[in-house]
Design a protein around this motif. Structure first.
Motif, PDB file in Angstrom:
ATOM      1  N   MET A 117      29.687  10.773  -1.888  1.00  0.00           N
ATOM      2  CA  MET A 117      28.734   9.588  -3.159  1.00  0.00           C
ATOM      3  C   MET A 117      28.120   8.982  -2.929  1.00  0.00           C
ATOM      4  O   MET A 117      27.578   8.169  -3.343  1.00  0.00           O
ATOM      5  N   VAL A 118      28.900   8.545  -1.642  1.00  0.00           N
ATOM      6  CA  VAL A 118      28.721   7.914  -0.846  1.00  0.00           C
ATOM      7  C   VAL A 118      27.100   7.107  -0.519  1.00  0.00           C
ATOM      8  O   VAL A 118      26.248   6.710  -0.923  1.00  0.00           O
ATOM      9  N   SER A 119      26.112   8.471  -0.305  1.00  0.00           N
ATOM     10  CA  SER A 119      25.770   7.983   0.561  1.00  0.00           C
ATOM     11  C   SER A 119      24.113   8.613  -0.494  1.00  0.00           C
ATOM     12  O   SER A 119      22.931   8.836  -0.177  1.00  0.00           O
ATOM     13  N   VAL A 120      24.618   8.815  -2.212  1.00  0.00           N
ATOM     14  CA  VAL A 120      23.408   8.998  -2.955  1.00  0.00           C
ATOM     15  C   VAL A 120      22.804   7.173  -2.787  1.00  0.00           C
ATOM     16  O   VAL A 120      21.310   7.715  -2.879  1.00  0.00           O
ATOM     17  N   GLY A 121      24.061   6.460  -2.860  1.00  0.00           N
ATOM     18  CA  GLY A 121      23.255   5.611  -3.406  1.00  0.00           C
ATOM     19  C   GLY A 121      22.273   5.117  -2.437  1.00  0.00           C
ATOM     20  O   GLY A 121      21.777   4.540  -2.478  1.00  0.00           O
ATOM     21  N   THR A 122      22.587   5.081  -0.940  1.00  0.00           N
ATOM     22  CA  THR A 122      21.840   4.185   0.088  1.00  0.00           C
ATOM     23  C   THR A 122      20.677   5.281  -0.002  1.00  0.00           C
ATOM     24  O   THR A 122      19.354   5.190   0.941  1.00  0.00           O
ATOM     25  N   LEU A 123      20.573   7.195  -0.292  1.00  0.00           N
ATOM     26  CA  LEU A 123      19.398   7.402   0.467  1.00  0.00           C
ATOM     27  C   LEU A 123      18.165   7.202  -0.581  1.00  0.00           C
ATOM     28  O   LEU A 123      17.579   7.046  -0.947  1.00  0.00           O
ATOM     29  N   LEU A 124      18.700   7.526  -2.441  1.00  0.00           N
ATOM     30  CA  LEU A 124      18.120   6.631  -3.008  1.00  0.00           C
ATOM     31  C   LEU A 124      17.533   5.339  -3.041  1.00  0.00           C
ATOM     32  O   LEU A 124      15.710   5.195  -2.908  1.00  0.00           O
ATOM     33  N   ALA A 125      18.529   4.030  -2.287  1.00  0.00           N
ATOM     34  CA  ALA A 125      17.837   2.475  -2.098  1.00  0.00           C
ATOM     35  C   ALA A 125      16.807   3.376  -0.990  1.00  0.00           C
ATOM     36  O   ALA A 125      15.767   2.154  -0.979  1.00  0.00           O
ATOM     37  N   PHE A 126      16.972   3.952   0.221  1.00  0.00           N
ATOM     38  CA  PHE A 126      16.196   3.775   1.490  1.00  0.00           C
ATOM     39  C   PHE A 126      14.508   4.032   0.497  1.00  0.00           C
ATOM     40  O   PHE A 126      13.498   4.165   0.976  1.00  0.00           O
ATOM     41  N   THR A 127      14.576   5.667  -0.069  1.00  0.00           N
ATOM     42  CA  THR A 127      13.576   6.072  -0.840  1.00  0.00           C
ATOM     43  C   THR A 127      12.587   4.883  -1.570  1.00  0.00           C
ATOM     44  O   THR A 127      11.500   4.912  -1.391  1.00  0.00           O
ATOM     45  N   SER A 128      12.979   3.739  -2.083  1.00  0.00           N
ATOM     46  CA  SER A 128      12.693   3.338  -3.041  1.00  0.00           C
ATOM     47  C   SER A 128      12.293   2.588  -2.627  1.00  0.00           C
ATOM     48  O   SER A 128      11.194   1.641  -2.548  1.00  0.00           O
ATOM     49  N   VAL A 129      12.595   1.611  -1.349  1.00  0.00           N
ATOM     50  CA  VAL A 129      12.161   0.404  -0.672  1.00  0.00           C
ATOM     51  C   VAL A 129      11.299   1.092  -0.090  1.00  0.00           C
ATOM     52  O   VAL A 129      10.899   0.480  -0.273  1.00  0.00           O
ATOM     53  N   ALA A 130      10.889   2.586   0.637  1.00  0.00           N
ATOM     54  CA  ALA A 130       9.216   2.423   1.475  1.00  0.00           C
ATOM     55  C   ALA A 130       8.130   3.323  -0.017  1.00  0.00           C
ATOM     56  O   ALA A 130       7.189   2.622   0.266  1.00  0.00           O
ATOM     57  N   VAL A 131       8.970   3.843  -1.020  1.00  0.00           N
ATOM     58  CA  VAL A 131       8.032   3.237  -2.184  1.00  0.00           C
ATOM     59  C   VAL A 131       7.433   2.281  -2.291  1.00  0.00           C
ATOM     60  O   VAL A 131       6.010   1.967  -3.002  1.00  0.00           O
ATOM     61  N   SER A 132       8.347   1.053  -2.663  1.00  0.00           N
ATOM     62  CA  SER A 132       8.019  -0.067  -2.667  1.00  0.00           C
ATOM     63  C   SER A 132       6.896  -0.468  -1.577  1.00  0.00           C
ATOM     64  O   SER A 132       5.778  -1.890  -1.731  1.00  0.00           O
ATOM     65  N   VAL A 133       7.126  -0.228  -0.796  1.00  0.00           N
ATOM     66  CA  VAL A 133       6.336  -0.706   0.552  1.00  0.00           C
ATOM     67  C   VAL A 133       4.350   0.273   0.256  1.00  0.00           C
ATOM     68  O   VAL A 133       3.471  -1.417   0.172  1.00  0.00           O
ATOM     69  N   LEU A 134       4.836   1.190  -0.200  1.00  0.00           N
ATOM     70  CA  LEU A 134       3.522   2.025  -0.764  1.00  0.00           C
ATOM     71  C   LEU A 134       2.865   0.798  -1.874  1.00  0.00           C
ATOM     72  O   LEU A 134       1.372   1.254  -1.723  1.00  0.00           O
ATOM     73  N   VAL A 135       3.824   0.598  -2.674  1.00  0.00           N
ATOM     74  CA  VAL A 135       3.136  -0.179  -4.287  1.00  0.00           C
ATOM     75  C   VAL A 135       2.448  -1.401  -3.807  1.00  0.00           C
ATOM     76  O   VAL A 135       1.717  -1.384  -4.127  1.00  0.00           O
ATOM     77  N   ILE A 136       3.314  -1.932  -3.156  1.00  0.00           N
ATOM     78  CA  ILE A 136       3.121  -3.760  -2.480  1.00  0.00           C
ATOM     79  C   ILE A 136       1.544  -3.371  -1.672  1.00  0.00           C
ATOM     80  O   ILE A 136       0.298  -4.300  -1.657  1.00  0.00           O
ATOM     81  N   ARG A 137       1.299  -2.506  -0.552  1.00  0.00           N
ATOM     82  CA  ARG A 137      -0.017  -1.801   0.211  1.00  0.00           C
ATOM     83  C   ARG A 137      -1.214  -1.684  -1.149  1.00  0.00           C
ATOM     84  O   ARG A 137      -2.112  -2.258  -0.118  1.00  0.00           O
ATOM     85  N   TYR A 138      -0.628  -0.755  -2.184  1.00  0.00           N
ATOM     86  CA  TYR A 138      -1.634  -0.068  -2.043  1.00  0.00           C
ATOM     87  C   TYR A 138      -1.958  -0.532  -3.900  1.00  0.00           C
ATOM     88  O   TYR A 138      -3.343   0.150  -4.355  1.00  0.00           O
TER      89      TYR A 138
END
Length: 628
Positions: A396-417
């Motif tokens: 279960m430790v990996s779930v939080g990190t992978l969700l965070a990694f995904t949201s951070v990448a989405v956030s970069v796309l949101v900021i740029r576009y």
């Protein structure tokens, strides 16, 4: 019609509040936290100590044996390199956001600004679980390693040894270590980071000893581990890629650096360096260590549980086990502190935003750290480590990190576009919007609602936040996003469509690639369709260009993620694939935790959010907001 529009981050009735977004904490805004501020005492050395200490856990002392024997063979260093490059995708995204939004909370904070309150809550709640279980798993791993100093589990002193009571295996040593780590965290950020840096240095020295001594022994024997009839890649390319997915999780931890953003003296410079150096050092050490160990002895002779010690024992160097055990214990202690530190900052950020009780955001005036929140999570983690065998929960430790990694990448796309283009009209010290109008400066269309946000935003603040920024190179579209014109709005709508297409393609491609029960032709066809959709969305974003507003969003002038949109899109694809493949059992347990979080949010967070009554003004109308 008033200028307050229902767009993106606005708060409407009911569940539409999930979309509301908070502002970037800016130097141009007057912070109303008063003395509730964290101390800015960290420099680049502290950040590297935190990042490397949290990343290089004791797992690497065991992991290399299992992966080499079953998946990669002598190609283990290549697997670590591929995994390091994959982790770097997320590191680039974290580096940009940590410069633009340098406040405590890490991925939770970025998601709240860029995506919305609902996603931010999920990320924050998942990270709370990750760090609590992570600290407990690490703490319970110390006892078996300490036993090696005493000649085995049976020789441990009673107050350190594990005991079985009514079928429950209790671990007093693990609980004691969590409490000690918690007390250390409460003494101050500089003091705790210094201890973590020292502990990490001992661990790194142990790894360097293994690399240097192992290289000497291997050179004397002619690197027998590489002279095999099966070649360098005995399990083929698929084995190396599978091994890369396994060792990818050994890079989890560098993101803890960004959780301390509010405590860094020079965040614009030091945060990207801290993330990059931490990940680079970890990757180099991993590759060198694996290269030496698989060269000492044939990969199939490595012991799964003690691969490094067994490799040295094959050359009659049994005493090296003491150095290796010391390194493992230090790695566990550094990882324990690395789990406790970011969790308290995330809880504090969520409490500041009103999503959790203010108890967690109280800052001690002397130490300038969230002592109450740190003690609360420390007691919880100590109880888990004491009573529970958390080995089955480790996934279960990996779930939080992978969700965070995904949201951070989405956030970069949101900021740029499609960067948020609205500002909160906030009142300071309990002032309402009617009071602002009473001063003779009307804000057209703003409702008479009290705004409890953490920032007081005046007219000059609005103008400074929007206009006094230098766009970064790469913003290909002029400031049309700020202009309320049809062309700018059409471009943003098109960008949203391409983002949606990317998400659809990611889900179809990753789910098809993971569906081993599907017939091969159907699986290949679905993967092809999903990949095509994903490429169409990504290339479409690249074609329309980045939004000009991205150049002035948040704190500018710092690190910017390269190869946008390709790099963040690849990051989303990779992390989604890993999330899907975590296993049904893990997702069932995580779903229970997320369900509890949903209840907490609906019963408390949604109604106590500081954005509950916020009014939103598009940036195109900030000339209507004036200061007295």
């Amino acid at each position: 019609m008033g200028v307050v529009k229902d767009y993106g981050g606005q708060c409407l009735m009911g569940f539409s509040g999930l979309r509301r977004r908070k502002q970037v904490d800016s130097d141009n805004l007057r912070i109303n936290h008063g003395d509730q501020q964290l101390a800015k005492r960290l420099n680049i050395i502290d950040l590297v100590g935190i990042g490397v200490g949290t990343t290089i856990g004791a797992g690497v002392y065991i992991l290399i044996g299992t992966v080499a024997r079953e998946q990669t063979g002598p190609a283990l260093p290549i697997a670590f390199l591929i995994a390091g490059i994959a982790a770097a995708l997320s590191a680039f995204c974290y580096a940009e956001l940590s410069c633009r939004c340098p406040s405590a909370g890490s991925a939770y904070h970025y998601s709240y600004i860029c995506i919305g309150e609902g996603v931010a809550w999920i990320i924050g709640w998942a990270l709370i679980l990750e760090y609590a279980i992570g600290a407990s798993v690490v703490a319970r791993g110390v006892t078996p390693n300490l036993a090696l100093y005493f000649g085995g589990q049976g020789n441990l002193p009673a107050f350190l040894a594990r005991h079985t009571i009514y079928g429950i295996v209790i671990d007093p040593c693990a609980a004691a270590l969590v409490i000690i780590g918690t007390i250390l965290m409460c003494t101050g950020i500089k003091e705790s980071s210094l201890v973590q840096t020292i502990v990490t240095s001992i661990n790194v020295c142990a790894l360097v000893f293994v690399i240097v001594a192992g290289s000497y022994l291997a050179s004397k024997s002619g690197w027998v581990g590489y002279e095999l009839s099966k070649g360098y890649v005995p399990f083929g390319v698929n084995g190396v890629l599978g091994g890369s997915a396994t060792v990818f999780f050994s890079y989890i931890g560098f993101d803890s650096v960004t959780a301390t953003a509010e405590e860094v003296k020079n965040p614009k410079r030091d945060l990207p360096l801290g993330v990059g150096i931490s990940l680079s050092l970890s990757c180099i050490l991993y590759m060198l260590l694996s290269f030496v160990i698989v060269g000492l002895v044939p990969y199939y002779d490595l012991d799964k549980d003690t691969p490094i010690s067994s490799a040295f024992s094959a050359y009659g160097v049994e005493w090296a086990a003491l150095v290796i055990t010391t390194g493992a214990v230090m790695a566990l202690l550094a990882a324990l502190m690395g789990s406790l530190l970011p969790q308290s900052r995330i809880l504090m950020a969520m409490a500041r935003d009103g999503l959790l009780p203010s108890f967690f955001s109280d800052i001690d005036k002397r130490t300038q750290v969230p002592v109450k929140g740190t003690m609360a999570i420390g007691i919880l983690a100590a109880a888990i480590a004491f009573f529970m065998d958390v080995s089955e929960l480790a996934g279960m430790v990996s779930v939080g990190t992978l969700l965070a990694f995904t949201s951070v990448a989405v956030s970069v796309l949101v900021i740029r576009y499609v960067p948020p283009n609205e500002l909160h009209v906030l009142a300071s010290s309990g002032e309402s919007s009617s009071a602002i109008r009473g001063r003779g400066h009307d804000v057209q269309g703003v409702n008479d609602e009290f705004v409890k946000g953490p920032f007081a935003l005046s007219g000059d603040d609005c103008q400074d936040l929007i206009l006094n920024r230098d766009p970064y190179p790469g913003a290909t579209v002029d400031q049309e996003a700020f202009l309320d014109n049809p062309k700018g709005q059409r471009r943003r709508r098109l960008a949203l469509w391409f983002l949606t297409i990317i998400f659809i393609g990611v889900l179809l491609l990753t789910s098809s690639a993971s569906a081993e029960s599907l017939p091969s032709p159907s699986r290949v066809t679905l993967c092809g369709i999903g990949g095509t959709i994903f490429l169409v969305g990504t290339i479409g974003l690249a074609y329309i260009g980045q939004d000009g507003a991205a150049g002035v969003f948040g704190h500018t002038g710092g690190f910017t993620c390269p190869f946008v949109p390709y790099l963040p899109a690849a990051c989303i694809l990779l992390n989604t694939y890993l999330l899907i493949n975590l296993g049904t059992g893990t997702w069932v347990r995580v779903s229970v935790w997320l369900l509890i979080g949903t209840v907490v949010y609906l019963s408390y967070g949604r109604t106590h959010s500081l954005l509950l009554n916020a009014s939103y003004v598009p940036v195109t109308h900030t000339e209507d907001v004036h200061s007295p």
